[in-house]
Design an enzyme around this catalytic site. Structure first.
Site, PDB file in Angstrom:
ATOM      1  N   LYS A   1       0.642  -1.234  -0.348  1.00  6.44           N
ATOM      2  CA  LYS A   1      -0.022  -0.051  -0.160  1.00  6.44           C
ATOM      3  C   LYS A   1       0.697   1.283   0.126  1.00  6.44           C
ATOM      4  O   LYS A   1       0.421   2.391  -0.935  1.00  6.44           O
ATOM      5  CB  LYS A   1      -1.223   0.189   0.797  1.00  6.44           C
ATOM      6  CG  LYS A   1      -1.502   1.113   1.385  1.00  6.44           C
ATOM      7  CD  LYS A   1      -2.455   1.049   2.925  1.00  6.44           C
ATOM      8  CE  LYS A   1      -3.361   0.063   2.883  1.00  6.44           C
ATOM      9  NZ  LYS A   1      -4.215   0.520   4.451  1.00  6.44           N
TER      10      LYS A   1
ATOM     11  N   LYS B   1       3.079  -2.726  11.100  1.00 11.18           N
ATOM     12  CA  LYS B   1       1.879  -2.029  12.118  1.00 11.18           C
ATOM     13  C   LYS B   1       2.284  -2.778  13.144  1.00 11.18           C
ATOM     14  O   LYS B   1       3.428  -3.307  13.491  1.00 11.18           O
ATOM     15  CB  LYS B   1       1.246  -3.038  11.185  1.00 11.18           C
ATOM     16  CG  LYS B   1      -0.380  -2.477  11.486  1.00 11.18           C
ATOM     17  CD  LYS B   1      -1.119  -2.216  10.616  1.00 11.18           C
ATOM     18  CE  LYS B   1      -2.751  -1.658  11.338  1.00 11.18           C
ATOM     19  NZ  LYS B   1      -2.817  -0.459  10.076  1.00 11.18           N
TER      20      LYS B   1
ATOM     21  N   ASP C   1      -5.022   3.481  13.741  1.00  8.39           N
ATOM     22  CA  ASP C   1      -5.723   2.372  13.770  1.00  8.39           C
ATOM     23  C   ASP C   1      -6.971   1.752  14.668  1.00  8.39           C
ATOM     24  O   ASP C   1      -7.112   3.166  14.695  1.00  8.39           O
ATOM     25  CB  ASP C   1      -4.601   0.916  13.420  1.00  8.39           C
ATOM     26  CG  ASP C   1      -5.341  -0.313  11.999  1.00  8.39           C
ATOM     27  OD1 ASP C   1      -5.658   0.109  10.964  1.00  8.39           O
ATOM     28  OD2 ASP C   1      -6.070  -1.148  12.457  1.00  8.39           O
TER      29      ASP C   1
ATOM     30  N   THR D   1      -8.654   8.516   5.044  1.00 13.09           N
ATOM     31  CA  THR D   1      -9.307   7.217   4.676  1.00 13.09           C
ATOM     32  C   THR D   1      -9.574   7.314   4.172  1.00 13.09           C
ATOM     33  O   THR D   1     -10.120   6.625   2.750  1.00 13.09           O
ATOM     34  CB  THR D   1      -8.630   6.747   5.849  1.00 13.09           C
ATOM     35  OG1 THR D   1      -7.387   6.815   6.411  1.00 13.09           O
ATOM     36  CG2 THR D   1      -8.697   4.836   5.180  1.00 13.09           C
TER      37      THR D   1
ATOM     38  N   SER E   1      -0.737  10.724   6.056  1.00 15.80           N
ATOM     39  CA  SER E   1       0.387  10.735   7.085  1.00 15.80           C
ATOM     40  C   SER E   1       1.993  11.004   6.403  1.00 15.80           C
ATOM     41  O   SER E   1       2.442  11.869   7.157  1.00 15.80           O
ATOM     42  CB  SER E   1       0.559   9.277   7.510  1.00 15.80           C
ATOM     43  OG  SER E   1       0.024   8.827   8.381  1.00 15.80           O
TER      44      SER E   1
HETATM   45  P1  NDP Z   1     -11.994   2.563  14.547  1.00 15.05           P
HETATM   46  O1  NDP Z   1     -11.335   2.078  15.779  1.00 15.05           O
HETATM   47  O2  NDP Z   1     -12.410   3.473  14.319  1.00 15.05           O
HETATM   48  O3  NDP Z   1     -13.339   1.662  13.593  1.00 15.05           O
HETATM   49  C1  NDP Z   1     -13.525   0.719  13.504  1.00 15.05           C
HETATM   50  C2  NDP Z   1     -15.176   0.837  13.798  1.00 15.05           C
HETATM   51  O4  NDP Z   1     -14.995  -0.737  13.306  1.00 15.05           O
HETATM   52  C3  NDP Z   1     -15.662   0.621  14.694  1.00 15.05           C
HETATM   53  O5  NDP Z   1     -17.238   0.551  14.221  1.00 15.05           O
HETATM   54  C4  NDP Z   1     -16.172  -1.065  15.017  1.00 15.05           C
HETATM   55  O6  NDP Z   1     -17.264  -1.097  15.788  1.00 15.05           O
HETATM   56  C5  NDP Z   1     -15.909  -1.750  13.967  1.00 15.05           C
HETATM   57  N1  NDP Z   1     -15.162  -3.076  14.344  1.00 15.05           N
HETATM   58  C6  NDP Z   1     -13.548  -3.145  14.561  1.00 15.05           C
HETATM   59  N2  NDP Z   1     -13.489  -4.249  14.623  1.00 15.05           N
HETATM   60  C7  NDP Z   1     -14.797  -5.114  14.147  1.00 15.05           C
HETATM   61  C8  NDP Z   1     -15.089  -6.399  14.557  1.00 15.05           C
HETATM   62  N3  NDP Z   1     -14.143  -7.211  14.734  1.00 15.05           N
HETATM   63  N4  NDP Z   1     -16.651  -6.358  13.839  1.00 15.05           N
HETATM   64  C9  NDP Z   1     -17.100  -6.073  13.986  1.00 15.05           C
HETATM   65  N5  NDP Z   1     -17.224  -4.332  14.065  1.00 15.05           N
HETATM   66  C10 NDP Z   1     -15.907  -3.921  14.366  1.00 15.05           C
HETATM   67  O7  NDP Z   1     -11.430   2.131  13.568  1.00 15.05           O
HETATM   68  P2  NDP Z   1     -10.484   2.663  11.778  1.00 15.05           P
HETATM   69  O8  NDP Z   1     -12.502   3.199  10.820  1.00 15.05           O
HETATM   70  O9  NDP Z   1      -9.413   3.568  11.676  1.00 15.05           O
HETATM   71  O10 NDP Z   1     -10.389   1.537  11.266  1.00 15.05           O
HETATM   72  C11 NDP Z   1     -11.460   0.640  10.382  1.00 15.05           C
HETATM   73  C12 NDP Z   1     -10.953  -0.532   9.657  1.00 15.05           C
HETATM   74  O11 NDP Z   1      -9.644   0.340   8.096  1.00 15.05           O
HETATM   75  C13 NDP Z   1      -9.841  -1.180  10.086  1.00 15.05           C
HETATM   76  O12 NDP Z   1      -9.558  -2.766   9.335  1.00 15.05           O
HETATM   77  C14 NDP Z   1      -8.377  -0.298   9.756  1.00 15.05           C
HETATM   78  O13 NDP Z   1      -7.313  -1.117   9.261  1.00 15.05           O
HETATM   79  C15 NDP Z   1      -8.470   0.390   8.444  1.00 15.05           C
HETATM   80  N6  NDP Z   1      -8.286   1.473   7.771  1.00 15.05           N
HETATM   81  C16 NDP Z   1      -7.708   2.696   8.932  1.00 15.05           C
HETATM   82  C17 NDP Z   1      -6.786   3.840   8.203  1.00 15.05           C
HETATM   83  C18 NDP Z   1      -7.135   5.026   9.111  1.00 15.05           C
HETATM   84  O14 NDP Z   1      -6.510   5.724   9.232  1.00 15.05           O
HETATM   85  N7  NDP Z   1      -7.592   5.034  10.820  1.00 15.05           N
HETATM   86  C19 NDP Z   1      -6.222   3.707   7.293  1.00 15.05           C
HETATM   87  C20 NDP Z   1      -6.769   2.429   6.307  1.00 15.05           C
HETATM   88  C21 NDP Z   1      -6.907   1.665   6.726  1.00 15.05           C
HETATM   89  P3  NDP Z   1     -17.203  -1.339  17.457  1.00 15.05           P
HETATM   90  O15 NDP Z   1     -16.909   0.040  17.618  1.00 15.05           O
HETATM   91  O16 NDP Z   1     -18.313  -1.800  17.784  1.00 15.05           O
HETATM   92  O17 NDP Z   1     -16.190  -1.805  17.791  1.00 15.05           O
END
Ligand code: NDP
Length: 449
Positions: A117, A129, A169, A213, A381
Site C-alpha cells: 500500500k 504495523k 488504526d 482514509t 500521514s
Molecule cells: P475505528 O476504531 O475508528 O473504527 C472501527 C469500526 O469498525 C467501529 O465501528 C467498530 O465497531 C467496527 N469494528 C471493529 N472491529 C470489529 C469487529 N471485529 N467486528 C465488527 N465491527 C468491528 O477504526 P478505523 O475506522 O480507523 O479502522 C477501520 C478499518 O480501516 C480497519 O480495517 C483499519 O485497519 C482500516 N484502515 C484504517 C486507517 C485509518 O487511517 N484509520 C487507514 C487504512 C485502513 P465497535 O466500535 O463496536 O468496535
C-alpha cells in the site's frame, strides 16, 4: 480459488510452515502470490536472490509486555506488538491497533499489506504495523492514558522519524496518539514531531489527516465508477463500521451526491432510508464514544437498529466495507450481487473474504482492494511527515487536493498495471503488481540485506 504459479508454491509453503496458525497472514500472502506469477514470467529477475521470500519475511518483529494499573488499582497485563516489515522504500510506516482480537498474525498481515500500500502511494515510506490486545472499550481516559504511556515505555526504543513512524488504526485515534506522543517526548527529551502521525493540530498534526482514509476511499471509488461513466450521484450506498474510516467515507459520499442508508458497529447496524444523519453519527461516535443502537432514539423517527445480522443484506449500488478484516463473506457478496451492487471499495484492510472478491469479480462488479482504496490515510500521514520536516503547516484545501491527486494516481496505476499484465479491470492484480514492483526494484538495488 486462483492458482499460484508453481515457482511460487515453495514460498507459500515456507510462509505457512514458518508462521503456523497465522491465518490472516496466510490469506494476505496467498492473495499477493496469486498475482505475482504474471510478474515473474515477464520480469524473471524478480525471482532471483530469494527476493519474494525476503518480501514475505518481516525484517523485525517485536513483542513486549505492557503492564498498567486500572482505576481500581489492579495491575493489568497486555501484549504489545510492532512488526517492522519492510524498509526498502523508507522508514517503516503503519498504524497501531488496540483491539482484543490482536495477535501477531493479524499484525503481520497488516504489515505485509501496508508494505505494498505504501509503495502504491509513490511516497518514501516502508511498511510496518503494531498494536495490542488491549480493549479500550469502557475504559476511562485515565486508564487509556496509563496504557498508552506503558506501551510507549517499550516502543520508544524501536521507533523514530527516520526509523519507524506509527499512526492510528482500530481503537487508536487522536486521543491515544496524543498520549503516546507525550510519553515519547518525555522519554527521549526530543520534540520529534515526525515520529508519529495522526497528531492533533495543536502539536504538529496535519489538516485532513482525520478525514483522509474515508475521503481517499471515496475518491478512488468515484474514479473507478467514472471508468463506466457512473458516479456517486443519486446512488444508494452502504458503509460498514462507524469509526474513523466509515464516518469520513460517508461525509465524502454525501458531498458527491450519494445517499448512505446504513452503517454499523460490532453490535449491529442502523438503517435510515432518508440518509444517515452525519452530525448525529459524529456526536454519538466521536463525542459520546457511544453505541449505534442509540441512533434511532436520538434521531426521533424514520430509522431503526438491527442487533447482529448482516448489513450486506441491504440493497445498495455501492458498498464500502470499513470495519475490519473478513467482515464481508462469499454469501454476503452473492446477496449484494443479486441486489444489483455495481461497485465495492474496501475502506478497511481485507474486509472481503477471498470468496467474496471472486464473486464480485466474476459478476463484473467494480472492486477496489483496500491496499489501493484506503491508501489515502497513510499517504496523508506521509504529508504530515513532510510538514513536520519542513516545520510547515498546510491548509485543508492544499492537503485534500494532494490527497485527491494521489488517489487518482493510485487508481490509474492499478488500472494501467492490470491492463499491462493482461487483466484489464482487475484492480486486485493491478494493486498487487504495481506495489510489488516498486518494492522489488528498491530491494534489488540494495543488495541482499
Ligand atoms: P475505528 O476504531 O475508528 O473504527 C472501527 C469500526 O469498525 C467501529 O465501528 C467498530 O465497531 C467496527 N469494528 C471493529 N472491529 C470489529 C469487529 N471485529 N467486528 C465488527 N465491527 C468491528 O477504526 P478505523 O475506522 O480507523 O479502522 C477501520 C478499518 O480501516 C480497519 O480495517 C483499519 O485497519 C482500516 N484502515 C484504517 C486507517 C485509518 O487511517 N484509520 C487507514 C487504512 C485502513 P465497535 O466500535 O463496536 O468496535
Amino acid at each position: 480459488m486462483n492458482s499460484i504459479d508453481e515457482k511460487l508454491q515453495p514460498i507459500l509453503s515456507t510462509v505457512l510452515h514458518r508462521n503456523a496458525g497465522e491465518k490472516e497472514f496466510h490469506q494476505a500472502v496467498h492473495e499477493v502470490l496469486e498475482s505475482l506469477g504474471r510478474v515473474i514470467s515477464k520480469r524473471p529477475e524478480f525471482a532471483d536472490d530469494a527476493l519474494i521470500e525476503r518480501i514475505c519475511e518481516p525484517e523485525r518483529q517485536i513483542i513486549f509486555r505492557v503492564p498498567w494499573v486500572d482505576d481500581r488499582s489492579e495491575v493489568q497485563i497486555n501484549r504489545g506488538f510492532r512488526v517492522q516489515f519492510n524498509s526498502a522504500l523508507g522508514p517503516y510506516k503503519g498504524g497501531l491497533r488496540f483491539h482484543p482480537s490482536v495477535n501477531v498474525g493479524i499484525i503481520k498481515f497488516l504489515g505485509f499489506e501496508q508494505t505494498f500500500k505504501n509503495a502504491l502511494t509513490g511516497l518514501p515510506i516502508g511498511g510496518g504495523k503494531g498494536g495490542s490486545d488491549f480493549n479500550p472499550k469502557g475504559r476511562s481516559d485515565g486508564e487509556i492514558m496509563r496504557f498508552c504511556q506503558s506501551f510507549m515505555m517499550e516502543m520508544h526504543r524501536h521507533i523514530g522519524e527516520y526509523t519507524d513512524v506509527p499512526a492510528g488504526d482500530i481503537g487508536v485515534g487522536g486521543r491515544e496518539i496524543g498520549f503516546l506522543f507525550g510519553m515519547y517526548k518525555r522519554l527521549t527529551n526530543r520534540y520529534e514531531a515526525g515520529v508519529l502521525t495522526g497528531k492533533g493540530l495543536s502539536y504538529g498534526g496535519s489538516r485532513a489527516r482525520t478525514e483522509a482514509t474515508g475521503y481517499g476511499t471515496t475518491y478512488f471509488v468515484q474514479r473507478m465508477l467514472g471508468t463506466r461513466d457512473m458516479s456517486f450521484e443519486g446512488k444508494r450506498c452502504v458503509v460498514s463500521g462507524s469509526g474513523n474510516v466509515a464516518i469520513y467515507a460517508i461525509e465524502k459520499i454525501l458531498s458527491f451526491g450519494g445517499l448512505v442508508v446504513a452503517c454499523s458497529d460490532s453490535d449491529g447496524y442502523v438503517v435510515d432510508d432518508a440518509g444517515i444523519d452525519l452530525d448525529l453519527l459524529k456526536e454519538i461516535k466521536e463525542v459520546r464514544r457511544g453505541r449505534l443502537s442509540d441512533y434511532p432514539r436520538l434521531k426521533g423517527k424514520g430509522s431503526h437498529h438491527i442487533q447482529g445480522g448482516s448489513i450486506w443484506e441491504l440493497p445498495c449500488a455501492v458498498a464500502i466495507p470499513s470495519a475490519t478484516q473478513n467482515e464481508l463473506t462469499g454469501n454476503d457478496a452473492k446477496i449484494l450481487v443479486t441486489n444489483g451492487v455495481v461497485a465495492v471499495g474496501e475502506g478497511a484492510n481485507m474486509p472481503c473474504t477471498p470468496d467474496a472478491v471472486r464473486i464480485f469479480q466474476k459478476a463484473g462488479v467494480l472492486f477496489a482492494p483496500g491496499k489501493a482504496a484506503n491508501a489515502g490515510g497513510v499517504a496523508t500521514s506521509a504529508l504530515e511527515m513532510q510538514q513536520n520536516a519542513s516545520r510547515d503547516s498546510w491548509s485543508f484545501e492544499k492537503t485534500e487536493s494532494r490527497l485527491a491527486t494521489i488517489m487518482h494516481n493510485i487508481h490509474d496505476a492499478c488500472a494501467e498495471t492490470a491492463e499491462e499484465y493482461g487483466a484489464p479491470g482487475d484492480y486486485v492484480l493491478g494493486a498487487n503488481i504495481a506495489g510489488f514492483v516498486r518494492v522489488a526494484e528498491a530491494m534489488r538495488a540494495l543488495g541482499v540485506i
